[in-house]
Design a protein around this motif. Sequence first.
Motif, short mmCIF file in Angstrom:
data_model
loop_
_atom_site.label_atom_id
_atom_site.label_comp_id
_atom_site.label_asym_id
_atom_site.label_seq_id
_atom_site.Cartn_x
_atom_site.Cartn_y
_atom_site.Cartn_z
N TYR A 1 27.28 54.47 43.57
CA TYR A 1 26.97 53.10 43.14
C TYR A 1 27.95 52.75 42.03
CZ TYR A 1 24.47 49.01 41.44
OH TYR A 1 24.14 47.74 41.07
N VAL A 2 28.68 51.64 42.19
CA VAL A 2 29.74 51.26 41.26
C VAL A 2 29.45 49.86 40.72
CG1 VAL A 2 32.22 50.86 41.00
CG2 VAL A 2 31.41 52.65 42.53
N PHE A 3 29.62 49.70 39.40
CA PHE A 3 29.47 48.39 38.78
C PHE A 3 30.41 48.30 37.58
CE2 PHE A 3 26.52 51.13 36.63
CZ PHE A 3 26.61 50.76 35.29
N SER A 4 30.60 47.09 37.09
CA SER A 4 31.49 46.89 35.95
C SER A 4 30.83 45.99 34.92
CB SER A 4 32.81 46.25 36.41
OG SER A 4 33.63 45.97 35.30
N THR A 5 31.09 46.27 33.65
CA THR A 5 30.61 45.39 32.58
C THR A 5 31.61 44.27 32.32
OG1 THR A 5 31.58 46.88 30.94
CG2 THR A 5 29.26 47.20 31.47
N GLY A 6 32.75 44.32 32.97
CA GLY A 6 33.77 43.28 32.84
C GLY A 6 33.88 42.45 34.10
N PRO A 7 34.92 41.62 34.20
CA PRO A 7 35.06 40.73 35.36
C PRO A 7 35.65 41.39 36.60
CG PRO A 7 36.80 40.30 33.77
CD PRO A 7 35.89 41.32 33.15
N GLU A 8 36.19 42.63 36.49
CA GLU A 8 36.83 43.29 37.63
C GLU A 8 36.32 44.71 37.80
OE1 GLU A 8 40.93 43.18 36.47
OE2 GLU A 8 41.30 41.36 37.62
N ILE A 9 36.44 45.22 39.02
CA ILE A 9 36.15 46.62 39.32
C ILE A 9 37.47 47.38 39.30
CG2 ILE A 9 35.34 48.25 41.07
CD1 ILE A 9 33.02 46.74 40.01
N ASP A 10 37.55 48.40 38.45
CA ASP A 10 38.74 49.26 38.43
C ASP A 10 38.68 50.14 39.67
OD1 ASP A 10 40.87 50.86 37.82
OD2 ASP A 10 39.96 51.79 36.07
N SER A 11 39.82 50.38 40.30
CA SER A 11 39.84 51.19 41.52
C SER A 11 39.48 52.64 41.26
CB SER A 11 41.21 51.12 42.19
OG SER A 11 42.17 51.77 41.37
N MET A 12 39.66 53.10 40.02
CA MET A 12 39.37 54.48 39.63
C MET A 12 40.12 55.48 40.50
SD MET A 12 35.33 54.11 38.88
CE MET A 12 35.07 55.11 37.45
N VAL A 13 41.28 55.09 40.97
CA VAL A 13 42.08 55.96 41.82
C VAL A 13 43.43 56.19 41.18
CG1 VAL A 13 43.22 56.15 44.06
CG2 VAL A 13 40.93 55.22 43.92
N LEU A 14 43.81 57.42 41.13
CA LEU A 14 45.15 57.79 40.68
C LEU A 14 45.70 58.71 41.76
CD1 LEU A 14 47.22 57.72 38.36
CD2 LEU A 14 46.20 59.84 37.56
#
Length: 180
Positions: A137-150
């Motif tokens: 489950y993914v959510f963000s406290t900001g306006p965008e979702i970071d991909s969290m991928v490197l």
Amino acid sequence: MNTPRNMLNMLRLAVALLFASAFLSRCASMMTPTGGPRDSLPPVILNMTPDNFSTNRPTVGHGKIYIEFDEFVQLKDQQKEFFTSPAMKKKPLITLRGRGIVVQLRDTLAPNTTYSLNFGSAVRDNNEGNPLYSMRYVFSTGPEIDSMVLSGYTADSYKADSVSKSFIWFFPADSVENVA
């Protein structure tokens, strides 16, 4: 000689023989039901409230996250399987309710940060214990979702070979006391 009385006795005898044969014979064999084929499918997510990948979530007063499934589920080894990214000081409280799970966030969240709640294989169906692998489950406290991928690869310098099944954790440079 066929008087109505004899006919009535013959009719009674025929009905008695019919019922006696029905009671004394077995129509069906008595055995336990087979139950059908074994359930091998993991639970299916029907609904997430608030929606997965939601943005602009509050940093305090989060409310509850409810994840509903198509069947009753159980939580197994949640202490080992469940983790958050980034790590939270107070681990979320996870409970079962109906055909779903409730996640209560107990920590103050950082602003403009994407959070991922990783359940691993902790969620399983109630009857057969089939795990739902890699539920997140993914959510963000900001306006965008970071991909969290490197992207990249890991290598063992001693063997000069790639490393499989590994996790790499990233921390801000100022969060580590002794940087070697």
